[in-house]
Design a protein around this motif. Structure first.
Motif, PDB file in Angstrom:
ATOM      1  N   LEU A 153      38.447   4.230   3.557  1.00 35.26           N
ATOM      2  CA  LEU A 153      37.918   4.101   2.213  1.00 35.26           C
ATOM      3  C   LEU A 153      36.766   5.070   2.003  1.00 35.26           C
ATOM      4  CD1 LEU A 153      37.728   2.541  -0.511  1.00 35.26           C
ATOM      5  CD2 LEU A 153      36.111   0.989   0.627  1.00 35.26           C
ATOM      6  N   ASP A 154      36.863   5.851   0.950  1.00 38.31           N
ATOM      7  CA  ASP A 154      35.774   6.707   0.482  1.00 38.31           C
ATOM      8  C   ASP A 154      35.444   6.262  -0.936  1.00 38.31           C
ATOM      9  OD1 ASP A 154      37.265   9.606   2.056  1.00 38.31           O
ATOM     10  OD2 ASP A 154      35.722   8.244   2.803  1.00 38.31           O
ATOM     11  N   LEU A 155      34.219   5.803  -1.141  1.00 39.02           N
ATOM     12  CA  LEU A 155      33.849   5.221  -2.426  1.00 39.02           C
ATOM     13  C   LEU A 155      32.539   5.821  -2.919  1.00 39.02           C
ATOM     14  CD1 LEU A 155      34.357   2.935  -4.564  1.00 39.02           C
ATOM     15  CD2 LEU A 155      32.906   1.478  -3.135  1.00 39.02           C
ATOM     16  N   SER A 156      32.472   6.054  -4.205  1.00 36.99           N
ATOM     17  CA  SER A 156      31.229   6.530  -4.801  1.00 36.99           C
ATOM     18  C   SER A 156      30.975   5.754  -6.083  1.00 36.99           C
ATOM     19  CB  SER A 156      31.294   8.030  -5.100  1.00 36.99           C
ATOM     20  OG  SER A 156      32.315   8.310  -6.048  1.00 36.99           O
ATOM     21  N   ALA A 157      29.694   5.578  -6.407  1.00 36.15           N
ATOM     22  CA  ALA A 157      29.320   4.857  -7.621  1.00 36.15           C
ATOM     23  C   ALA A 157      28.020   5.435  -8.151  1.00 36.15           C
ATOM     24  CB  ALA A 157      29.168   3.367  -7.339  1.00 36.15           C
ATOM     25  N   GLU A 158      27.953   5.619  -9.454  1.00 33.56           N
ATOM     26  CA  GLU A 158      26.738   6.142 -10.065  1.00 33.56           C
ATOM     27  C   GLU A 158      25.611   5.120 -10.010  1.00 33.56           C
ATOM     28  OE1 GLU A 158      25.502   9.056 -11.474  1.00 33.56           O
ATOM     29  OE2 GLU A 158      27.167   9.838 -10.309  1.00 33.56           O
ATOM     30  N   ALA A 159      25.952   3.853 -10.153  1.00 34.14           N
ATOM     31  CA  ALA A 159      24.934   2.807 -10.106  1.00 34.14           C
ATOM     32  C   ALA A 159      25.570   1.489  -9.695  1.00 34.14           C
ATOM     33  CB  ALA A 159      24.248   2.654 -11.460  1.00 34.14           C
ATOM     34  N   CYS A 160      24.856   0.699  -8.904  1.00 37.17           N
ATOM     35  CA  CYS A 160      25.330  -0.636  -8.513  1.00 37.17           C
ATOM     36  C   CYS A 160      24.133  -1.459  -8.056  1.00 37.17           C
ATOM     37  CB  CYS A 160      26.391  -0.558  -7.419  1.00 37.17           C
ATOM     38  SG  CYS A 160      25.791   0.085  -5.850  1.00 37.17           S
ATOM     39  N   THR A 161      24.335  -2.754  -7.944  1.00 37.14           N
ATOM     40  CA  THR A 161      23.288  -3.669  -7.492  1.00 37.14           C
ATOM     41  C   THR A 161      23.812  -4.473  -6.310  1.00 37.14           C
ATOM     42  OG1 THR A 161      22.378  -3.862  -9.729  1.00 37.14           O
ATOM     43  CG2 THR A 161      21.755  -5.556  -8.146  1.00 37.14           C
ATOM     44  N   ILE A 162      23.083  -4.446  -5.187  1.00 38.06           N
ATOM     45  CA  ILE A 162      23.459  -5.194  -3.985  1.00 38.06           C
ATOM     46  C   ILE A 162      22.267  -6.034  -3.557  1.00 38.06           C
ATOM     47  CG2 ILE A 162      24.220  -5.060  -1.581  1.00 38.06           C
ATOM     48  CD1 ILE A 162      25.537  -2.413  -2.212  1.00 38.06           C
ATOM     49  N   GLY A 163      22.453  -7.354  -3.544  1.00 36.68           N
ATOM     50  CA  GLY A 163      21.365  -8.249  -3.158  1.00 36.68           C
ATOM     51  C   GLY A 163      20.140  -8.119  -4.041  1.00 36.68           C
ATOM     52  N   GLY A 164      20.345  -7.701  -5.282  1.00 31.72           N
ATOM     53  CA  GLY A 164      19.241  -7.507  -6.204  1.00 31.72           C
ATOM     54  C   GLY A 164      18.697  -6.090  -6.217  1.00 31.72           C
ATOM     55  N   ALA A 165      18.956  -5.330  -5.152  1.00 31.98           N
ATOM     56  CA  ALA A 165      18.467  -3.952  -5.071  1.00 31.98           C
ATOM     57  C   ALA A 165      19.317  -3.043  -5.957  1.00 31.98           C
ATOM     58  CB  ALA A 165      18.509  -3.461  -3.630  1.00 31.98           C
ATOM     59  N   ASN A 197      13.701   5.879   3.034  1.00 34.08           N
ATOM     60  CA  ASN A 197      12.586   6.794   2.870  1.00 34.08           C
ATOM     61  C   ASN A 197      12.076   6.779   1.434  1.00 34.08           C
ATOM     62  OD1 ASN A 197      12.229   8.086   5.492  1.00 34.08           O
ATOM     63  ND2 ASN A 197      14.254   8.967   5.162  1.00 34.08           N
ATOM     64  N   LYS A 198      10.755   6.836   1.282  1.00 28.84           N
ATOM     65  CA  LYS A 198      10.086   6.961  -0.014  1.00 28.84           C
ATOM     66  C   LYS A 198      10.499   5.859  -0.994  1.00 28.84           C
ATOM     67  CE  LYS A 198       9.482  11.965   0.344  1.00 28.84           C
ATOM     68  NZ  LYS A 198       9.737  13.279  -0.286  1.00 28.84           N
ATOM     69  N   MET A 199      10.616   4.639  -0.492  1.00 28.22           N
ATOM     70  CA  MET A 199      10.963   3.507  -1.344  1.00 28.22           C
ATOM     71  C   MET A 199       9.706   2.925  -1.986  1.00 28.22           C
ATOM     72  SD  MET A 199      12.865  -0.075  -0.336  1.00 28.22           S
ATOM     73  CE  MET A 199      11.537  -0.591   0.760  1.00 28.22           C
ATOM     74  N   GLN A 200       9.766   2.675  -3.298  1.00 31.37           N
ATOM     75  CA  GLN A 200       8.666   2.038  -4.003  1.00 31.37           C
ATOM     76  C   GLN A 200       8.763   0.525  -3.790  1.00 31.37           C
ATOM     77  OE1 GLN A 200       6.187   3.845  -5.343  1.00 31.37           O
ATOM     78  NE2 GLN A 200       7.367   5.575  -4.520  1.00 31.37           N
ATOM     79  N   LEU A 201       7.846  -0.014  -2.981  1.00 31.76           N
ATOM     80  CA  LEU A 201       7.933  -1.412  -2.569  1.00 31.76           C
ATOM     81  C   LEU A 201       7.836  -2.386  -3.738  1.00 31.76           C
ATOM     82  CD1 LEU A 201       5.924  -1.640   0.760  1.00 31.76           C
ATOM     83  CD2 LEU A 201       8.340  -2.154   0.414  1.00 31.76           C
ATOM     84  N   ALA A 202       6.961  -2.111  -4.691  1.00 30.24           N
ATOM     85  CA  ALA A 202       6.752  -3.059  -5.786  1.00 30.24           C
ATOM     86  C   ALA A 202       8.045  -3.332  -6.534  1.00 30.24           C
ATOM     87  CB  ALA A 202       5.682  -2.535  -6.739  1.00 30.24           C
ATOM     88  N   ASP A 203       8.766  -2.270  -6.894  1.00 25.99           N
ATOM     89  CA  ASP A 203      10.017  -2.433  -7.632  1.00 25.99           C
ATOM     90  C   ASP A 203      11.082  -3.102  -6.771  1.00 25.99           C
ATOM     91  OD1 ASP A 203       8.845  -1.186  -9.789  1.00 25.99           O
ATOM     92  OD2 ASP A 203       9.617   0.806  -9.270  1.00 25.99           O
ATOM     93  N   PHE A 204      11.172  -2.690  -5.492  1.00 29.02           N
ATOM     94  CA  PHE A 204      12.196  -3.242  -4.603  1.00 29.02           C
ATOM     95  C   PHE A 204      11.971  -4.728  -4.356  1.00 29.02           C
ATOM     96  CE2 PHE A 204      13.700  -4.304  -0.320  1.00 29.02           C
ATOM     97  CZ  PHE A 204      15.041  -3.955  -0.433  1.00 29.02           C
ATOM     98  N   LEU A 205      10.733  -5.128  -4.078  1.00 34.50           N
ATOM     99  CA  LEU A 205      10.440  -6.535  -3.797  1.00 34.50           C
ATOM    100  C   LEU A 205      10.631  -7.399  -5.034  1.00 34.50           C
ATOM    101  CD1 LEU A 205       7.282  -6.148  -1.533  1.00 34.50           C
ATOM    102  CD2 LEU A 205       9.613  -6.697  -0.823  1.00 34.50           C
ATOM    103  N   LEU A 206      10.314  -6.850  -6.196  1.00 31.61           N
ATOM    104  CA  LEU A 206      10.522  -7.603  -7.428  1.00 31.61           C
ATOM    105  C   LEU A 206      12.006  -7.824  -7.685  1.00 31.61           C
ATOM    106  CD1 LEU A 206       9.304  -8.891  -9.972  1.00 31.61           C
ATOM    107  CD2 LEU A 206       9.459  -6.649 -11.075  1.00 31.61           C
TER     108      LEU A 206
END
Length: 204
Positions: free
Chosen positions: A35-47, A99-108
């Motif tokens: 399987l080779d899959l691509s997506a422009e946008a998705c949400t996994i576990g809220g992320a 790398n370079k993840m903005q914690l505030a947005d991710f945790l929210l």
């Protein structure tokens, strides 16, 4: 008795909705997949992920996550791993770098809280074995490394508990600590740490 400081149990109850409660070993042993899959946008576990690329292969009882890459706001993540069901007990292996993840947005997005901010680099290497998510949580082993720059730790809620306890036990005027509503966060320029996971318990 616990022999290391700051031990934290990895909760078995924390399961993304997309994960099965029991690993489907019989199905995976028979599965042949490329399987080779691509997506422009998705949400996994809220992320919220963008520009996701996924390469998955399954053959002879081993499911290989050859690579999964995605953007997290201004940052990026890479995930590789495998699920091996050739033996009596399934085994998993995961290697994740963010790398370079903005914690505030991710945790929210993932947990609904913003007690920690900053730009983070996180690396995890974990293995486990078991037939259920509970087994996998209790058998989890591996390492975690993190580095956060230009962040802030919000006021610890325990101060509110201490003040409330003092107010109940004594006259309110005897409390000499800071008012919880006026507490400010603690800023930092560089925060770095490592952790070891042994049998589902995280030590730092």
């Amino acid at each position: 008795p616990q022999t290391r400081e700051h031990a934290l149990m990895c909760p078995a109850a924390y399961q993304p909705a997309s994960f099965p409660a029991v690993i489907p070993s019989k199905l995976l042993k028979k599965l042949r997949l490329q399987l080779d899959l691509s997506a422009e946008a998705c949400t996994i576990g809220g992320a919220k992920l963008a520009r996701m690329q996924l390469q998955l292969k399954s053959q002879d009882g081993i499911l290989h996550l050859e690579t999964m890459t995605a953007q997290l706001d201004d940052g990026a993540m890479t995930l590789k791993g495998s699920v091996d069901v050739t033996g009596e007990v399934p085994r998993i292996e995961l290697h994740n770098t963010i790398n370079k993840m903005q914690l505030a947005d991710f945790l929210l997005d993932t947990g609904g809280w913003q007690d920690l901010t900053g730009t983070a680099r996180i690396k995890t290497d974990i293995t486990s074995s078991g037939v259920s998510m509970e087994d996998l949580s209790s058998q989890l082993n591996g390492t975690i490394e993190f580095e956060i720059v230009n962040g802030e730790i919000k006021p610890v809620h325990i101060l509110q508990v201490i003040r409330t306890t003092a107010d109940l036990a004594t006259e309110p005027t005897t409390w000499s600590g800071p008012a919880a509503t006026t507490l400010e966060g603690t800023g930092f320029s560089h925060l770095k740490g490592t952790g070891i996971i042994e049998d589902g318990v995280l030590y730092n």
